[in-house]
Design a protein around this motif. Structure first.
Motif: not given
Length: 221
Positions: A12-14, A87-89
């Motif tokens: 969501x933060x790009x 990001x993977x988490x």
């Protein structure tokens, strides 16, 4: 063997990241981020992801790039490692895996990275299979592992083949001593005569695999 898939994931933060993952056929026991060796997401990484999924874990490996190098000398590659694993988490959380059900496992240089993550994030469990940079940094981007092992914030298991190398044995024993100072559960196991990838000793590889599964079974709930 469980099938792997690849996805270009955007948070969501790009932030964007390419992920390779595999899903269990039945109920999901938890989520594991797999940190790959140097050279990217290889067949060995895909095999590990698929094997973990076959054991009931939702497993995902992020494309880390060259986190082992830091040409700018300002720690950017080390931050890239943590950003990629975060990001993977986040991807796992979106699929209903939370808190103590999250873990990380890495092999070869990814084993080094897994300890770094386990010292910077609070997870259910972490496992390193091999990995260099124990007494001196593997690269300017990463700390020497003995310098951070005592600050582990996630239960951590280290599995190391020593190839009969006395210097390597001494390094791993020092790492074990430092990790024991952490306020979380730790264990370090050496396999005499096994390579750091466990390629040369099928019996050691099979025993190490069972230790990995048992560690996650014990700590991811």
């Amino acid at each position: 063997m469980t099938q792997t898939h690849t996805q270009d994931y955007e948070r969501s933060d790009g932030r964007r990241l390419r992920l390779t993952y595999a899903e269990p056929d039945g109920a999901v026991r938890g989520g594991l981020v797999v940190l790959h060796e140097m050279g990217g997401v290889t067949d060995a990484a895909r095999f590990l992801v698929a094997s973990l999924a076959a054991e009931g874990w939702l497993a995902v490996t992020p494309e880390l790039g060259r986190f082992d190098a830091d040409e700018d000398g300002v720690g950017q590659a080390g931050q890239t490692l943590l950003s990629a694993t975060d990001t993977a988490f986040a991807w796992l959380v979106q699929r209903g895996v939370f808190g103590d059900q999250l873990g990380v496992v890495g092999f070869d240089l990814g084993g080094t990275a897994a300890l770094v993550v386990a010292a910077n994030r609070k997870l259910g469990a972490a496992v390193s299979v091999g990995g260099r940079g124990i007494s001196s940094p593997a690269s300017p981007a990463l700390p020497a592992l003995v310098n951070i092992a005592g600050t582990l914030t996630s239960p951590w298991l280290g599995l190391y083949g020593d190839n009969g190398d006395e210097a390597s044995q001494a390094e791993v024993e020092r790492l074990k001593e430092e990790a024991a100072k952490a306020k979380v559960a730790t264990n370090v196991v050496r396999y005499p005569g096994a390579s750091h990838r466990f390629d040369a000793d099928p019996e050691a590889a099979a025993e190490a695999w069972q230790r990995v599964l048992a560690w996650f079974d014990a700590h991811l709930r």
